[in-house]
Design a protein around this motif. Structure first.
Motif, PDB file in Angstrom:
ATOM      1  N   ILE A 163       0.827  -1.198   0.000  1.00 25.35           N
ATOM      2  CA  ILE A 163       0.000   0.000   0.000  1.00 25.35           C
ATOM      3  C   ILE A 163       0.870   1.260   0.000  1.00 25.35           C
ATOM      4  O   ILE A 163       0.555   2.253  -0.632  1.00 25.35           O
ATOM      5  CB  ILE A 163      -0.968  -0.043   1.211  1.00 25.35           C
ATOM      6  N   ILE A 164       2.019   1.175   0.704  1.00 31.24           N
ATOM      7  CA  ILE A 164       2.923   2.322   0.758  1.00 31.24           C
ATOM      8  C   ILE A 164       3.504   2.588  -0.620  1.00 31.24           C
ATOM      9  O   ILE A 164       3.557   3.733  -1.080  1.00 31.24           O
ATOM     10  CB  ILE A 164       4.049   2.061   1.774  1.00 31.24           C
ATOM     11  N   ILE A 167       0.833   4.177  -2.763  1.00 29.61           N
ATOM     12  CA  ILE A 167       0.616   5.583  -2.407  1.00 29.61           C
ATOM     13  C   ILE A 167       1.767   6.434  -2.931  1.00 29.61           C
ATOM     14  O   ILE A 167       1.563   7.510  -3.498  1.00 29.61           O
ATOM     15  CB  ILE A 167       0.462   5.724  -0.880  1.00 29.61           C
ATOM     16  N   ALA A 171       1.652   9.344  -5.762  1.00 27.87           N
ATOM     17  CA  ALA A 171       2.171  10.683  -5.474  1.00 27.87           C
ATOM     18  C   ALA A 171       3.194  11.091  -6.522  1.00 27.87           C
ATOM     19  O   ALA A 171       3.245  12.249  -6.941  1.00 27.87           O
ATOM     20  CB  ALA A 171       2.783  10.702  -4.076  1.00 27.87           C
ATOM     21  N   LEU A 257      -9.066   8.268   0.504  1.00 33.27           N
ATOM     22  CA  LEU A 257      -8.052   9.191   1.000  1.00 33.27           C
ATOM     23  C   LEU A 257      -7.805  10.336   0.024  1.00 33.27           C
ATOM     24  O   LEU A 257      -6.915  11.148   0.235  1.00 33.27           O
ATOM     25  CB  LEU A 257      -6.733   8.441   1.226  1.00 33.27           C
ATOM     26  N   LEU A 259      -6.687   9.959  -3.020  1.00 33.18           N
ATOM     27  CA  LEU A 259      -5.486   9.683  -3.805  1.00 33.18           C
ATOM     28  C   LEU A 259      -5.807   9.033  -5.145  1.00 33.18           C
ATOM     29  O   LEU A 259      -4.921   8.617  -5.862  1.00 33.18           O
ATOM     30  CB  LEU A 259      -4.537   8.775  -3.020  1.00 33.18           C
TER      31      LEU A 259
ATOM     32  N   ALA B 252       0.643  -0.599   9.155  1.00 35.54           N
ATOM     33  CA  ALA B 252       0.521   0.669   8.450  1.00 35.54           C
ATOM     34  C   ALA B 252      -0.556   0.610   7.377  1.00 35.54           C
ATOM     35  O   ALA B 252      -0.649   1.492   6.534  1.00 35.54           O
ATOM     36  CB  ALA B 252       1.841   1.098   7.815  1.00 35.54           C
ATOM     37  N   PHE B 255      -4.712   2.745   7.783  1.00 38.46           N
ATOM     38  CA  PHE B 255      -4.842   4.204   7.734  1.00 38.46           C
ATOM     39  C   PHE B 255      -6.265   4.692   7.514  1.00 38.46           C
ATOM     40  O   PHE B 255      -6.611   5.781   7.912  1.00 38.46           O
ATOM     41  CB  PHE B 255      -3.907   4.802   6.673  1.00 38.46           C
ATOM     42  N   TYR B 268      -1.523   6.432   8.982  1.00 33.68           N
ATOM     43  CA  TYR B 268      -1.978   7.757   8.594  1.00 33.68           C
ATOM     44  C   TYR B 268      -0.808   8.737   8.540  1.00 33.68           C
ATOM     45  O   TYR B 268      -0.712   9.551   7.606  1.00 33.68           O
ATOM     46  CB  TYR B 268      -3.067   8.252   9.544  1.00 33.68           C
ATOM     47  N   LEU B 270       2.119   8.095   7.799  1.00 24.53           N
ATOM     48  CA  LEU B 270       2.865   7.788   6.582  1.00 24.53           C
ATOM     49  C   LEU B 270       2.201   8.409   5.350  1.00 24.53           C
ATOM     50  O   LEU B 270       2.870   9.008   4.505  1.00 24.53           O
ATOM     51  CB  LEU B 270       2.939   6.272   6.435  1.00 24.53           C
ATOM     52  N   VAL B 271       0.888   8.278   5.260  1.00 24.06           N
ATOM     53  CA  VAL B 271       0.183   8.836   4.107  1.00 24.06           C
ATOM     54  C   VAL B 271       0.413  10.342   4.051  1.00 24.06           C
ATOM     55  O   VAL B 271       0.711  10.915   2.996  1.00 24.06           O
ATOM     56  CB  VAL B 271      -1.324   8.512   4.194  1.00 24.06           C
ATOM     57  N   VAL B 274       4.021  11.078   2.963  1.00 27.21           N
ATOM     58  CA  VAL B 274       4.257  10.917   1.525  1.00 27.21           C
ATOM     59  C   VAL B 274       3.789  12.170   0.790  1.00 27.21           C
ATOM     60  O   VAL B 274       4.496  12.718  -0.060  1.00 27.21           O
ATOM     61  CB  VAL B 274       3.510   9.672   0.973  1.00 27.21           C
ATOM     62  N   ASN B 275       2.620  12.654   1.158  1.00 28.71           N
ATOM     63  CA  ASN B 275       2.093  13.834   0.480  1.00 28.71           C
ATOM     64  C   ASN B 275       2.943  15.063   0.733  1.00 28.71           C
ATOM     65  O   ASN B 275       2.975  15.980  -0.079  1.00 28.71           O
ATOM     66  CB  ASN B 275       0.651  14.085   0.927  1.00 28.71           C
TER      67      ASN B 275
END
Lengths: 320, 314, 371
Positions: A163-164, A167, A171, A257, A259, B252, B255, B268, B270-271, B274-275
């Motif tokens: 998931i990381i 994401i 991004a 979220l 995204l 993780a 979130f 959360y 982490l999200v 990243v942004n």
């Protein structure tokens, strides 16, 4: 457990990193075990009829797909047009599912929103099946250094928090749109699909009929496509459906979220997020409920279809 | 036994190393630099260069990686570029929330799925089995972002049984804390229950066909003893493997509920990081999560050897 | 419920030859998706204390189902059973499950065909032996373990103190079968069902295991039903032999009589498929042509008729009853045109019968002739 041994017996080309790695073997086995629960108490494979629920599920998924395709042709209201005279209206003849806090028609938004889920779910699965399936077939059949390397690589990628990575990739490749999301999720699913197809191929590569074909001098492509592929397809299809459901969930989480496909384009995930925000839950819970219900029914239908298909396709495998 | 686990351990160290490199590189490919984010409108090339030198971002990637890893071995994960909190602090505040969510949800998942599977697998395809199996289908179709808002709407907004958002640290008021975590944990647990139940049920059905079960019956053992002492353990392989993958995904991966219930755990954080291109926070959390995943797999491997002694003999 | 919890009582262990097991008209069928399979179709037999009954038939003749059906081990679901099984004063077919479990393992136990699959792969063999001892005899963990060690010693496993902590996969096939015997004999049952106990083993080990079983049986005055596809196995070990075909007993006689005067062509065919040392080398064994019939739609008439070289019209039309030869010694057979005279005496009979062997003047209690 027999699967485990069978896999081990055929796994003479495992890389150092993963050779006889029981965790991974167990994952492969888990994948293959998806096939084993249609067995009756006396060990016979039950040939169960699909049953009415299956057809209801097929009907529901077909209906959603049809609506999504024909959305532009149907007399639907513009999903992004807000009529400020009717905010948060309940269901009515004009607005079958009511309107949201901006006065937009919820039915239209649900129909257009389904496109996102469907395109991502089926599109990304298609990408991963074509790429991961090809790699898995080659790797499982050929063995050797190619297999070892790809197997180790897939293991490491799968150990990475998926998931990381997703994401981060979303991004990186801003701003997100439907095709980018589909591509990212599709490519991200390749290692998993690769493992499934490789495990299945391994299980078949040393079966008698393949060995027989080999001894008779059949070419590699012929063996792969004529002998092995037909046996791998049922598992590819059933696992593909599981993956469609999983990817729809993943896209929904991203959308939740913010995204995924950006607002105001509707998707079920961002509709749920909108409906759960700003205290809207107490004012108009329908904004959240309709997409949540749609998502639930779609996932339920896909899982059900996958499960029944699996039971049915097993019978074929049992006959081999 | 030791040799076997030693080999696994070595493999895991290799995997951990590769993952740390991947984490490091992944963060570097994020577009937009920390300097842009930090300096905002006062961005100039000179200021950026100065800031990069200050943060050590002007060195080559290899040196940056080396510095980062070396510091981690000294317990120093670095500092957030955004709010100047140390990454260690972020980890220390976030991790307990993730852990509590995972532990609570998994306790519920096992407590529901195991007895259920033990019950239904003895009489497959009877009405109770059909109801349970259909029920878990429903659970599979309820991912957190679907079930959590529904739960909030019903239990927090309408019935007001639970707080919709927020949490009190467990150490301050354990009962209130548990109360706050019930909804978020339940939102995560549905999928776990479904997966565990289905795998365990099908493996139990297969195990119950085995000769050694008939053998156990022929000894006069009670059904309960047979299910618990003979059938359960050999049927837990898929369950354990799936639990490893599933819990790994929850690291993780919670979130959604963290966001919805405003309990900012690692996921959360982490999200957000990243942004915001908060390199060191992303790197630190991702590395810890990936290592936790690897350690988790190691534990599962160890459990395999406990459950089935044949695994060791290769 | 409470009344089901009552302890069963058993009469004192009888003298060798006293009636122990009496099976009357046992039918067992399975409901499958293809139809009903009549796996056991009206079998009657009896076993006396301390005696051995051999049940012989090809695979698919229903002999394994028979042994499990006698014990009541078949899953109740999809299985229909009728008839009575009288064991040491109790009808096993009517006992509630709680009481049946007091019989299983304690008074009546089973040795399975393949010890690799019948032993729990993830439990130490010591525990697998002690669990029934602790259950039925209420011994402490320590005493039960001591008793397990003694049992392993009796079945000929070297250094049993260490072996109790081993797992099945660490033992050889013969050793595993010895462990299985130890488990079956752990509570000194009155009757042991041995279902193809040596099929998966090397020939030399087969003999060892069978001899071990015979000697333990004599020591403990234990009755045994030895189920096998191999007449040679039971030829000098069983007091009486029942030959099964397609779910029925087609010939039943004390062992010597059966070999001396075979009436049923099927029995003769089984005998002819035993290799003999007296045959010149290169002699072909006679195989029985064809396959056992489909038990969902068994053929009309004698079920063996389609494969029988002596079959005549009558055989295809009506079914021969199991009838007595009329001579003393209780020889039953089901054939319209019985053979007469002895088969070539198989080599296994040339050896003097082993000590616990048939005493034809003292036959097992005859069952009622169904005809």
């Amino acid at each position: 457990m027999p699967n485990d041994r069978e896999l081990d017996a055929t796994n003479n080309t495992e890389a150092v990193l993963t050779d006889h790695y029981p965790g991974m073997a167990a994952i492969d086995e888990t994948i293959l075990n998806l096939e084993t629960d249609a067995i009756s108490p006396d060990g016979e494979v039950l040939k169960r009829p699909f049953g009415p629920l299956f057809w209801v599920a097929i009907g529901w998924v077909s209906l959603i797909i049809l609506l999504a395709i024909l959305a532009n042709l149907l007399p639907l209201q513009n999903p992004n047009y807000g009529n400020y005279n009717i905010l948060n209206a309940g269901p009515s003849l004009q607005h079958w599912l009511g309107t949201d806090d901006l006065g937009r028609d919820l039915f239209s938004r649900i129909v257009f929103g389904s496109r996102v889920s469907l395109v991502v779910g089926f599109g990304a699965t298609f990408i991963s099946i074509v790429a991961g399936g090809t790699l898995g077939l080659l790797s499982g059949y050929k063995g050797g250094a190619l297999d070892s390397t790809m197997n180790a690589a897939s293991f490491i990628i799968l150990a990475f928090p998926a998931i990381i990575a997703v994401i981060a990739l979303v991004a990186v490749w801003a701003p997100p749109n439907l095709w980018k999301i589909t591509l990212i999720l599709g490519v991200g699913t390749i290692p998993l699909m690769y493992r499934v197809i490789r495990a299945t191929t391994l299980a078949f590569a040393n079966r008698d009929f393949v060995v027989a074909a080999k001894t008779m001098g059949a070419t590699t492509p012929r063996i792969l496509f004529r002998e092995i592929l037909p046996n791998v397809v049922p598992i590819g299809v059933t696992f593909g459906l599981i993956s469609v459901a999983g990817l729809i969930v993943l896209e929904g989480s991203l959308a939740f979220l913010g995204l995924s496909v950006p607002l105001p384009t509707p998707s079920w995930g961002n509709m749920i997020a909108e409906g759960s925000n700003n205290g809207l839950l107490s004012i108009n819970p329908l904004i959240m409920m309709w997409p949540a219900l749609s998502m639930f029914l779609l996932l339920l239908s896909i899982n059900l279809i996958g499960d029944r298909l699996r039971q049915r396709l097993d019978v074929r495998e049992g006959l081999l | 036994m030791l040799k076997y686990l030693g080999k696994r351990f070595f493999q895991l160290v290799v995997v951990a190393f590769v993952i740390s490199v991947l984490v490091f590189l992944l963060v570097r490919i994020l577009p937009g630099s920390p300097a842009q984010v930090i300096l905002g409108s006062s961005y100039t090339k000179e200021a950026a260069a100065q800031l990069n030198a200050q943060l050590g971002l002007n060195h080559s990637l290899i040196i940056q990686y080396w510095d980062w890893i070396l510091n981690i071995f000294h317990g120093n994960f670095g500092q957030s570029y955004i709010n100047n909190e140390t990454v260690a602090h972020e980890l220390a505040t976030g991790a307990p929330i993730d852990l509590e969510l995972i532990i609570l949800s998994q306790i519920v998942a096992f407590a529901v799925s195991i007895p259920l599977a033990l019950t239904t697998s003895r009489r497959p395809n009877r009405w109770f089995d059909n109801v349970s199996t259909t029920g878990t289908f429903g659970m599979l179709a309820l991912p957190p972002f679907v079930i959590a808002p529904i739960m909030v709407a019903i239990f927090a907004v309408n019935l007001k049984w639970f707080p919709a958002t927020g949490e009190v640290p467990f150490t301050q008021a354990p009962l209130t804390n548990l109360h706050d975590f019930i909804l978020p944990s339940l939102a995560i647990t549905a999928g776990s229950i479904a997966v565990y139940y289905r795998l365990l049920r099908s493996d139990l059905i297969a195990t119950l066909q085995e000769d050694f079960i008939t053998m156990a019956r022929s000894k006069g053992l009670s059904n309960r003893t047979i299910m618990l002492r003979h059938a359960f353990r050999p049927s837990t392989f898929s369950l354990m493997a799936a639990a490893g993958i599933n819990i790994g995904g929850l690291l993780a991966g919670t979130f959604i509920v963290e966001y919805l219930f405003a309990i900012p755990g690692l996921g959360y954080t982490l999200v957000v990081a990243v942004n915001q291109r908060d390199y060191l926070v992303v790197q630190g959390i991702t590395l810890v999560v990936a290592l936790a995943y690897v350690v988790l797999q190691f534990i599962i491997d160890f459990l395999f050897t406990v459950v089935d002694p044949r695994v060791i003999r290769e | 419920m409470a009344r089901n919890q009552e302890r069963l009582t058993f009469p004192p262990l009888g003298q060798p030859g006293d009636p122990l097991l009496e099976v009357r008209d046992l039918h067992t069928s399975f409901r499958t998706t293809r139809g009903t399979v009549q796996a056991v179709d009206g079998v009657s037999l009896s076993v006396a204390s301390g005696r051995t009954l051999g049940v012989v038939g090809e695979s698919g003749s229903g002999k394994t189902v028979l042994s499990r059906s006698i014990m009541g081990l078949l899953p109740p679901r999809d299985v229909v059973r009728s008839g009575t099984v009288e064991f040491a004063g109790h009808d096993l077919t009517t006992l509630p499950p709680e009481q049946l479990r007091q019989v299983w393992g304690a008074e009546l136990s089973m040795i399975f065909q393949d010890p690799m699959t019948a032993l729990n792969p993830v439990k130490r063999i010591g525990v697998q032996i002690t669990e029934s001892i602790r259950l039925h005899q209420g011994l402490s963990k320590k005493d039960a373990m001591a008793s397990a060690v003694a049992l392993l010693h009796q079945v000929g496993i070297p250094s049993p103190e260490d072996r109790v902590r081993w797992y099945p996969f660490q033992l050889s096939g013969g050793m595993r079968q010895r462990v299985m015997i130890a488990i079956a004999l752990a509570c000194s049952p009155r009757l042991v069902m041995a279902d193809e106990p040596t099929t998966g083993l090397d020939v030399t080990i087969q003999a060892q295991i069978l001899d071990l079983l015979s000697s333990l049986q004599k020591e403990r005055n234990m009755a045994m039903i030895l189920v096998t596809h191999d007449l040679g196995v039971v030829a000098n070990r069983a007091d009486e032999i029942a030959v099964m075909y397609a779910g029925r007993i087609v010939e039943r006689a004390p062992t010597k009589k059966l070999f001396a005067n075979t009436h049923m062509p099927y029995t003769r065919a089984l005998m002819d498929s035993i290799p003999r040392l007296s045959d010149p080398s290169g002699t072909r064994l006679t195989a029985i042509g064809g396959r056992p019939p489909d038990l969902i739609n068994p053929p009309a008439g004698c079920r063996f008729a389609p494969r029988c070289s002596y079959a005549q019209d009558k055989c295809h039309q009506s079914e021969p009853p199991l009838r007595s030869t009329g001579e003393p010694g209780d020889h039953l057979f089901a054939c319209w045109y019985p053979l007469s005279g002895s088969a070539t005496v198989p080599v296994t009979l040339k050896e003097p019968p082993s000590a616990g062997s048939p005493t034809p003047s003292n036959p097992a209690t005859p069952p009622k002739d169904p005809s």
